[in-house]
Write a protein that holds these residues in place. Sequence first.
Motif, PDB file in Angstrom:
ATOM      1  N   LYS A  19      23.624 -36.494 -45.985  1.00 42.42           N
ATOM      2  CA  LYS A  19      24.345 -37.677 -46.446  1.00 42.42           C
ATOM      3  C   LYS A  19      25.804 -37.525 -46.038  1.00 42.42           C
ATOM      4  N   LYS A  20      26.401 -38.627 -45.591  1.00 45.37           N
ATOM      5  CA  LYS A  20      27.787 -38.577 -45.131  1.00 45.37           C
ATOM      6  C   LYS A  20      28.564 -39.691 -45.820  1.00 45.37           C
ATOM      7  N   THR A  21      29.662 -39.322 -46.483  1.00 44.93           N
ATOM      8  CA  THR A  21      30.443 -40.306 -47.231  1.00 44.93           C
ATOM      9  C   THR A  21      31.687 -40.761 -46.486  1.00 44.93           C
ATOM     10  N   SER A  22      32.092 -40.031 -45.463  1.00 43.96           N
ATOM     11  CA  SER A  22      33.323 -40.370 -44.751  1.00 43.96           C
ATOM     12  C   SER A  22      33.044 -41.318 -43.588  1.00 43.96           C
ATOM     13  N   THR A  23      34.099 -41.925 -43.096  1.00 42.58           N
ATOM     14  CA  THR A  23      33.991 -42.828 -41.938  1.00 42.58           C
ATOM     15  C   THR A  23      34.611 -42.210 -40.698  1.00 42.58           C
ATOM     16  N   MET A  24      34.856 -40.917 -40.748  1.00 44.14           N
ATOM     17  CA  MET A  24      35.335 -40.208 -39.567  1.00 44.14           C
ATOM     18  C   MET A  24      34.201 -39.339 -39.030  1.00 44.14           C
ATOM     19  N   SER A  25      34.426 -38.715 -37.901  1.00 42.80           N
ATOM     20  CA  SER A  25      33.343 -38.047 -37.196  1.00 42.80           C
ATOM     21  C   SER A  25      32.767 -36.876 -37.974  1.00 42.80           C
ATOM     22  N   GLY A  26      31.479 -36.707 -37.821  1.00 40.65           N
ATOM     23  CA  GLY A  26      30.756 -35.577 -38.378  1.00 40.65           C
ATOM     24  C   GLY A  26      29.489 -35.383 -37.577  1.00 40.65           C
ATOM     25  N   TYR A  27      29.089 -34.144 -37.367  1.00 38.89           N
ATOM     26  CA  TYR A  27      27.919 -33.918 -36.517  1.00 38.89           C
ATOM     27  C   TYR A  27      27.205 -32.631 -36.906  1.00 38.89           C
ATOM     28  N   PHE A  28      25.952 -32.579 -36.448  1.00 39.42           N
ATOM     29  CA  PHE A  28      25.096 -31.408 -36.677  1.00 39.42           C
ATOM     30  C   PHE A  28      24.313 -31.190 -35.387  1.00 39.42           C
ATOM     31  N   LYS A  38      27.901 -38.886 -35.906  1.00 36.23           N
ATOM     32  CA  LYS A  38      28.257 -40.224 -36.384  1.00 36.23           C
ATOM     33  C   LYS A  38      29.672 -40.256 -36.942  1.00 36.23           C
ATOM     34  N   SER A  39      30.296 -41.399 -36.774  1.00 37.12           N
ATOM     35  CA  SER A  39      31.609 -41.637 -37.372  1.00 37.12           C
ATOM     36  C   SER A  39      31.518 -42.666 -38.488  1.00 37.12           C
ATOM     37  N   THR A  40      30.305 -42.976 -38.899  1.00 32.18           N
ATOM     38  CA  THR A  40      30.083 -43.913 -40.001  1.00 32.18           C
ATOM     39  C   THR A  40      29.421 -43.183 -41.160  1.00 32.18           C
ATOM     40  N   ALA A  41      29.576 -43.747 -42.345  1.00 32.32           N
ATOM     41  CA  ALA A  41      28.933 -43.163 -43.523  1.00 32.32           C
ATOM     42  C   ALA A  41      27.455 -43.536 -43.539  1.00 32.32           C
ATOM     43  N   PHE A  42      26.624 -42.674 -44.156  1.00 34.60           N
ATOM     44  CA  PHE A  42      25.201 -42.982 -44.316  1.00 34.60           C
ATOM     45  C   PHE A  42      24.686 -42.277 -45.557  1.00 34.60           C
ATOM     46  N   ARG A  96      34.825 -33.854 -40.204  1.00 34.76           N
ATOM     47  CA  ARG A  96      36.253 -34.089 -40.016  1.00 34.76           C
ATOM     48  C   ARG A  96      36.920 -34.581 -41.291  1.00 34.76           C
ATOM     49  N   ASP A  97      36.163 -35.320 -42.089  1.00 38.66           N
ATOM     50  CA  ASP A  97      36.699 -35.820 -43.348  1.00 38.66           C
ATOM     51  C   ASP A  97      35.607 -35.692 -44.400  1.00 38.66           C
ATOM     52  N   ALA A  98      36.011 -35.462 -45.657  1.00 40.36           N
ATOM     53  CA  ALA A  98      35.022 -35.243 -46.711  1.00 40.36           C
ATOM     54  C   ALA A  98      34.159 -36.497 -46.884  1.00 40.36           C
ATOM     55  N   SER A  99      32.886 -36.348 -47.091  1.00 36.28           N
ATOM     56  CA  SER A  99      32.136 -35.105 -47.225  1.00 36.28           C
ATOM     57  C   SER A  99      30.795 -35.283 -46.513  1.00 36.28           C
TER      58      SER A  99
END
Length: 360
Positions: free
Chosen positions: A200-209, A224-228, A252-255
Amino acid sequence: MIASAQFTIISLCDVVTSDTPPENPYEGQLWVDTSVTPPETKIWDGNEWVVQNDIETIRTTISILTEKDAQFQQTIDGLNSYVATLTETVETVSNDQGVLEERILNSESRVSELEHTVDGLSVTMQEQYIGGINYVQNSSGLNGITDDWSYSGTVKTDTSTDTQNNTISDSCFVLGAYSSLSQYIRGVVPGTYTISVRAKKTSTMSGYFYVTYNGNKTKYLFNKSTAFDWTDYSVTLTDVTDPTLRIYCYCRDASIYLADIMISEGAIPRKWTPAPNEIYTQEVKIDKRGIEVSNSASSQRTVITNTEFAGYYNDEVIFTLNKDETQTKKTTVDGELTVGKTKFVPMPTASEGLNIVILD
């Protein structure tokens, strides 16, 4: 001169009746032969007398015709019997066809049931086969942030109601801003492997696995750079030849919440299970480091690993083994206490004090 002539007048209608045939008969002359009984009427055909009312011939003919008629009737009876048999056969075939149709319908029904059963078996087998050996150690943070993982920034574990309602393991890692979490998986054999994670991703900045394998190959499970909200991600590696894999997550941004991380053999995502040497329950944790038994009601826990044997109250060490001695913070003895050659014996009442006995 007077001429004279003689004429013979013959009546064509004359019928000669006698025992002997008439002399000089003409063609077509009739003769009733009375030499036989009954008399026979005969006609001269130019060569011989031919009987006209041959009763025996007629009788013979009638007899033959009667016999033929009987044979014909017998044939008709046979045909009728054959037709009846054929009709009965057709009716039997019709009945058999009805039975056959019924059997076919029953067979189709049974085939349908069999297909349904096979589908059920397939589903059951699939459910049984979904689990597999997980190569990821402490794969959902059930034992906290252990040294199986390398991390930077802020990484913690979470067992909140939302996590328990959306994960199999009831636990997850939480990456804060500009944080990373990674683990090396060593000792895999060449083959096909599937990596899966519920995130689960709450931020709207980049995050990846992603996962790296065969030295320099990389495949992303998500980037993704969107929350899901809680979502399952997976990727299959069909050409693993190097024995070392690495999984890596960056936020990049929580969480980012990571749970049920799984690496298993095969080309399909498997239902999450802990690694083979791990057992995690509410009060007992067992992994390659050792055993931890806790009691949440009393805030007590006992830890046995290759580096310590200790008892805790909250996070305070109450007793521990240190080489050849036991270190305790507090000790209560209900009865006698022997220390070396000295025995301490409590009196019946506390006010009477304590007997100290020197042993031989």
